[in-house]
Enzyme design. Structure first.
Site, PDB file in Angstrom:
ATOM      1  N   LYS A 112       0.572  -1.163   0.132  1.00 26.33           N
ATOM      2  CA  LYS A 112      -0.258  -0.301   0.092  1.00 26.33           C
ATOM      3  C   LYS A 112       0.618   1.043   0.098  1.00 26.33           C
ATOM      4  O   LYS A 112       0.725   2.412  -0.605  1.00 26.33           O
ATOM      5  CB  LYS A 112      -0.919  -0.054   1.112  1.00 26.33           C
ATOM      6  CG  LYS A 112      -2.457  -0.978   1.501  1.00 26.33           C
ATOM      7  CD  LYS A 112      -2.925  -0.581   2.679  1.00 26.33           C
ATOM      8  CE  LYS A 112      -4.552  -1.853   2.452  1.00 26.33           C
ATOM      9  NZ  LYS A 112      -5.066  -1.554   3.024  1.00 26.33           N
ATOM     10  N   LYS A 194      -4.785 -10.729  -7.023  1.00 28.40           N
ATOM     11  CA  LYS A 194      -6.001 -10.218  -6.542  1.00 28.40           C
ATOM     12  C   LYS A 194      -6.791  -9.219  -7.090  1.00 28.40           C
ATOM     13  O   LYS A 194      -6.245  -8.321  -7.291  1.00 28.40           O
ATOM     14  CB  LYS A 194      -5.906 -11.007  -4.894  1.00 28.40           C
ATOM     15  CG  LYS A 194      -5.684  -9.033  -4.196  1.00 28.40           C
ATOM     16  CD  LYS A 194      -5.149  -9.407  -2.706  1.00 28.40           C
ATOM     17  CE  LYS A 194      -5.675  -8.145  -2.767  1.00 28.40           C
ATOM     18  NZ  LYS A 194      -5.467  -7.423  -1.074  1.00 28.40           N
ATOM     19  N   LYS A 197     -10.289  -3.240  -5.123  1.00 29.96           N
ATOM     20  CA  LYS A 197     -10.090  -1.516  -5.528  1.00 29.96           C
ATOM     21  C   LYS A 197      -9.154  -1.050  -5.753  1.00 29.96           C
ATOM     22  O   LYS A 197      -9.527  -0.366  -6.124  1.00 29.96           O
ATOM     23  CB  LYS A 197     -11.302  -1.611  -4.278  1.00 29.96           C
ATOM     24  CG  LYS A 197     -12.594  -1.834  -4.700  1.00 29.96           C
ATOM     25  CD  LYS A 197     -13.209  -1.410  -5.747  1.00 29.96           C
ATOM     26  CE  LYS A 197     -13.950  -0.743  -6.221  1.00 29.96           C
ATOM     27  NZ  LYS A 197     -15.674  -0.430  -5.441  1.00 29.96           N
TER      28      LYS A 197
HETATM   29  P1  TYM Z   1     -10.666  -5.391   3.234  1.00 32.31           P
HETATM   30  O1  TYM Z   1     -11.738  -4.413   3.497  1.00 32.31           O
HETATM   31  O2  TYM Z   1      -9.759  -5.421   1.934  1.00 32.31           O
HETATM   32  O3  TYM Z   1     -11.690  -7.336   2.373  1.00 32.31           O
HETATM   33  C1  TYM Z   1     -12.437  -7.919   3.833  1.00 32.31           C
HETATM   34  C2  TYM Z   1     -12.853  -9.002   3.110  1.00 32.31           C
HETATM   35  O4  TYM Z   1     -12.401  -8.838   2.021  1.00 32.31           O
HETATM   36  C3  TYM Z   1     -11.663  -9.768   1.906  1.00 32.31           C
HETATM   37  N1  TYM Z   1     -10.894 -10.205   0.433  1.00 32.31           N
HETATM   38  C4  TYM Z   1     -10.711 -11.303  -1.074  1.00 32.31           C
HETATM   39  N2  TYM Z   1     -10.526 -12.639  -0.344  1.00 32.31           N
HETATM   40  C5  TYM Z   1     -10.579 -12.988  -1.690  1.00 32.31           C
HETATM   41  N3  TYM Z   1     -10.227 -12.481  -2.583  1.00 32.31           N
HETATM   42  C6  TYM Z   1     -10.270 -10.969  -2.754  1.00 32.31           C
HETATM   43  N4  TYM Z   1      -9.274 -10.661  -3.443  1.00 32.31           N
HETATM   44  C7  TYM Z   1     -10.532 -10.740  -1.507  1.00 32.31           C
HETATM   45  N5  TYM Z   1     -10.281  -9.053  -1.806  1.00 32.31           N
HETATM   46  C8  TYM Z   1     -10.530  -9.110  -0.168  1.00 32.31           C
HETATM   47  C9  TYM Z   1     -10.169  -9.498   3.132  1.00 32.31           C
HETATM   48  O5  TYM Z   1      -9.443 -10.690   3.039  1.00 32.31           O
HETATM   49  C10 TYM Z   1     -11.071  -9.678   3.998  1.00 32.31           C
HETATM   50  O6  TYM Z   1     -11.541 -10.645   5.361  1.00 32.31           O
HETATM   51  N6  TYM Z   1      -7.637  -5.938   7.778  1.00 32.31           N
HETATM   52  C11 TYM Z   1      -9.384  -5.585   7.460  1.00 32.31           C
HETATM   53  C12 TYM Z   1     -10.211  -5.225   7.864  1.00 32.31           C
HETATM   54  C13 TYM Z   1     -10.144  -5.956   8.829  1.00 32.31           C
HETATM   55  C14 TYM Z   1     -10.236  -6.683   9.379  1.00 32.31           C
HETATM   56  C15 TYM Z   1      -9.920  -6.499  11.096  1.00 32.31           C
HETATM   57  C16 TYM Z   1     -10.811  -8.381   8.880  1.00 32.31           C
HETATM   58  C17 TYM Z   1     -10.057  -4.946  10.339  1.00 32.31           C
HETATM   59  N7  TYM Z   1     -10.275  -5.147  11.414  1.00 32.31           N
HETATM   60  C18 TYM Z   1     -10.327  -6.717  12.310  1.00 32.31           C
HETATM   61  C19 TYM Z   1     -10.406  -9.290  10.114  1.00 32.31           C
HETATM   62  C20 TYM Z   1     -10.588  -8.556  11.763  1.00 32.31           C
HETATM   63  C21 TYM Z   1      -9.481  -5.397   5.720  1.00 32.31           C
HETATM   64  O7  TYM Z   1      -8.385  -4.699   5.056  1.00 32.31           O
HETATM   65  O8  TYM Z   1      -9.991  -6.287   4.892  1.00 32.31           O
END
Ligand code: TYM
Length: 329
Positions: A112, A194, A197
């Site tokens: 990032k 992957k 966004k």
């Molecule tokens: P975020 O908001 O980027 O994504 C949300 C969830 O979607 C999953 N994900 C994917 N899974 C499979 N293939 C993909 N291409 C793909 N893109 C996204 C992510 O693995 C995620 O599970 N840091 C986290 C948010 C967060 C969080 C937490 C998660 C904050 N606190 C506590 C678990 C527990 C994030 O940015 O997810």
């Protein structure tokens, strides 16, 4: 019942197919077997610049999508991270236990910060520590996420262990709950990276016009061969489409391969476009209904925050005590 906690960023407004298949689908099924806590992580969202009005709206849009996808606020605790101040408070304590180099090794931070043109904020650096606080506050057994979050879960466990051994057992060590088949959904235009966004060329959004989504699926990048087989190394594009198709229909990949024998990539893509449209149309209808009554939506989130604070407050009180803070009284 065992606990689960997970979170999702409201940054983009619409979630995408990777979010859904990698994580949110599991959120929905786990609410039946687990004591589930799900949050929209708006504190995480501001690690990159957000327009305030858009952030507020996207937070509601995110909550509406979670409800529309099947999160039932009577079965799961659905809340907004900033409504529960304990997240930021525990995050501080954990930051003081985290090594500088340790935080710097997080690959998502490296990606990032490399991509970002504007100045990289310290919040982007400490982001995974806030995530650890999210999880540890609820003493979660399992954390349903996609593959890209595995390293953050490892850090969370390390911090929990460090705290426990320094101050006495306080936190449960959580385990990542990562789906086998859909842990990583790939970008339709670049099926080796992957779906995300931040690289929006081949991203299928849940809230976009299904016709546009179907068109994106029809123009997904595939190889020059003809045969529809599952072979992620040689046929990344086709394999990704098969995984998505399988997940949305419940048919196995083998079954799909057999069914498409003698047919071309075009047939597969056209059919998957229809499968997606059928899946997403009622979801979009429900999102519209939830958004039509923002006061009710806010009430659901307020109830969730109250339940979340109850649990989070108890953990934080123990932490403050263990660390040696003088009680305020
Ligand atoms: P975020 O908001 O980027 O994504 C949300 C969830 O979607 C999953 N994900 C994917 N899974 C499979 N293939 C993909 N291409 C793909 N893109 C996204 C992510 O693995 C995620 O599970 N840091 C986290 C948010 C967060 C969080 C937490 C998660 C904050 N606190 C506590 C678990 C527990 C994030 O940015 O997810």
């Amino acid at each position: 019942r065992p606990r689960v906690l997970s979170g999702i960023q409201p940054t983009a407004g619409s979630f995408h197919l990777g979010n859904y298949l990698g994580a949110l689908r599991q959120w929905v099924t786990l609410q039946d077997t687990h004591d589930a806590f799900y949050c929209v992580v708006d504190l995480h969202a501001i690690t990159v610049e957000q327009d305030p009005k858009t952030l507020r709206q996207n937070t509601r849009v995110s909550a509406a999508q979670l409800l529309a996808l099947g999160i039932d606020p009577d079965h799961a605790t659905l809340f907004v991270q900033s409504h529960v101040p304990e997240h930021a408070q525990l995050s501080w304590v954990l930051q003081c236990l985290t090594g500088f180099g340790e935080a710097g090794r997080m690959t998502q931070f490296k990606d990032k910060s490399a991509r970002q043109e504007a100045q990289v904020g310290v919040g982007l650096f400490t982001y995974p520590i806030l995530q650890a606080a999210d999880i540890l506050l609820y003493q979660a057994h399992h954390v349903p996420v996609g593959e890209d979050q595995r390293q953050h879960l490892e850090l969370t466990r390390d911090l929990a262990q460090r705290f426990n051994s320094r101050y006495g057992r306080t936190f449960r060590l959580p385990e990542a709950y990562i789906p086998k088949d859909t842990a990583k959904i790939y970008d339709l235009q670049d099926p080796t990276s992957k779906m995300s966004k931040s690289v929006p060329s081949g991203v299928v959004e849940l809230l976009e016009d299904p016709k546009r989504a179907a068109k994106k699926i029809r123009s997904a990048v595939t190889d020059t061969g003809r045969e529809i087989t599952y072979d992620p190394a040689a046929k990344a594009g086709v394999s990704n489409l098969l995984v998505i198709y399988s997940a949305l229909t419940g048919r196995t990949v083998d079954d799909l391969v057999a069914a498409y024998e003698g047919k071309g990539y075009g047939d597969l893509k056209k059919d998957l476009g229809e499968v997606f449209t059928e899946f997403v149309t009622p979801v979009q209808d429900r999102v519209r209904q939830y958004l039509a009554d923002p006061a009710e939506l806010d009430k659901v989130l307020a109830r969730g925050a109250e339940r979340a604070r109850d649990v989070a407050g108890r953990t934080l009180a123990r932490v403050y005590d263990r660390v040696g803070f003088l009680p305020a009284r």
